[in-house]
Design an enzyme around this catalytic site. Structure first.
Site, PDB file in Angstrom:
ATOM      1  N   ASP A  53       0.827  -1.200   0.000  1.00  0.00           N
ATOM      2  CA  ASP A  53       0.000   0.000   0.000  1.00  0.00           C
ATOM      3  C   ASP A  53       0.864   1.254   0.000  1.00  0.00           C
ATOM      4  O   ASP A  53       0.600   2.203  -0.712  1.00  0.00           O
ATOM      5  CB  ASP A  53      -1.003  -0.004   1.175  1.00  0.00           C
ATOM      6  N   ASP A  56       7.668   3.708   2.711  1.00  0.00           N
ATOM      7  CA  ASP A  56       8.161   4.910   3.398  1.00  0.00           C
ATOM      8  C   ASP A  56       9.685   4.867   3.463  1.00  0.00           C
ATOM      9  O   ASP A  56      10.372   5.399   2.608  1.00  0.00           O
ATOM     10  CB  ASP A  56       7.518   4.954   4.788  1.00  0.00           C
ATOM     11  N   GLY A  58      11.361   2.038   3.239  1.00  0.00           N
ATOM     12  CA  GLY A  58      11.788   0.904   2.419  1.00  0.00           C
ATOM     13  C   GLY A  58      12.226  -0.291   3.249  1.00  0.00           C
ATOM     14  O   GLY A  58      12.555  -1.344   2.701  1.00  0.00           O
ATOM     15  N   THR A  60      10.489  -2.352   5.211  1.00  0.00           N
ATOM     16  CA  THR A  60       9.579  -3.495   5.057  1.00  0.00           C
ATOM     17  C   THR A  60       9.828  -4.198   3.732  1.00  0.00           C
ATOM     18  O   THR A  60      10.058  -5.407   3.688  1.00  0.00           O
ATOM     19  CB  THR A  60       8.111  -3.008   5.110  1.00  0.00           C
ATOM     20  N   LEU A  61       9.806  -3.413   2.658  1.00  0.00           N
ATOM     21  CA  LEU A  61       9.973  -3.989   1.327  1.00  0.00           C
ATOM     22  C   LEU A  61      11.337  -4.666   1.194  1.00  0.00           C
ATOM     23  O   LEU A  61      11.442  -5.783   0.687  1.00  0.00           O
ATOM     24  CB  LEU A  61       9.812  -2.877   0.288  1.00  0.00           C
ATOM     25  N   LYS A  84       6.565   7.388  -0.371  1.00  0.00           N
ATOM     26  CA  LYS A  84       6.937   8.635   0.318  1.00  0.00           C
ATOM     27  C   LYS A  84       8.346   9.082  -0.071  1.00  0.00           C
ATOM     28  O   LYS A  84       9.125   8.304  -0.612  1.00  0.00           O
ATOM     29  CB  LYS A  84       6.870   8.415   1.819  1.00  0.00           C
TER      30      LYS A  84
END
Ligand code: 5GP
Length: 134
Positions: A53, A56, A58, A60-61, A84
């Site tokens: 979704d 921000d 990065g 997590t990704l 972001k």
């Protein structure tokens, strides 16, 4: 909600599985990633598109991509509805981006503030991120 709307437009055969992670407390990233629900099938030799979704910092990704590569995925790409400014500054690799945001906190359309607000149909920007929602 983004994944649901996106998947309705995808016409190629694909499998869908959900991963739940958490790195935010209130309106700020804690810098630590917790995996709350992991994936449940073999991803070896699969082409994977991560549907996010919002990206921000990065964190997590980056962690999810690392994990999927270790599991032997054939390719790993990402799509995010929102991105972001920190992700742009750090040149986090998101192949498909819906909208770019500044460093501001948003909620609604699946995005939450400490668990609340996901059910709003639209996306709202917090005017002052330190404001509390009662
Ligand atoms: P990152 O790891 O890139 O810093 O943050 C990614 C995750 O933090 C997103 O998947 C999302 O859960 C949460 N997040 C980041 N920015 C926002 C925001 O503005 N609003 C909401 N509701 N969640 C955010």
């Amino acid at each position: 909600m983004f994944a649901s709307d996106l998947l309705k437009e995808v016409k190629i055969p694909c499998k869908v599985s959900f991963v739940k992670t958490s790195s935010y407390s209130g309106t700020a990233s804690t810098g630590q990633l917790k995996t709350l629900i992991g994936h449940d099938e073999s991803l070896f030799n699969q082409h994977i598109l991560i549907v996010e979704d919002i990206v921000d910092t990065g964190l997590t990704l980056g962690k999810i991509i690392e994990e999927l590569r270790e599991l032997g995925a054939k390719s790993v790409e990402a799509i995010s509805l929102l991105r972001k400014s920190p992700a742009r500054e750090k040149k986090i690799d998101v192949k498909y981006v819906g909208f770019d945001l500044e460093n501001e906190f948003v909620l609604g359309y699946g995005l939450d503030y400490d668990g609340l607000g996901r059910n709003h149909k639209d996306i709202y920007r917090a005017i002052d991120p330190s404001d509390k929602i009662d």
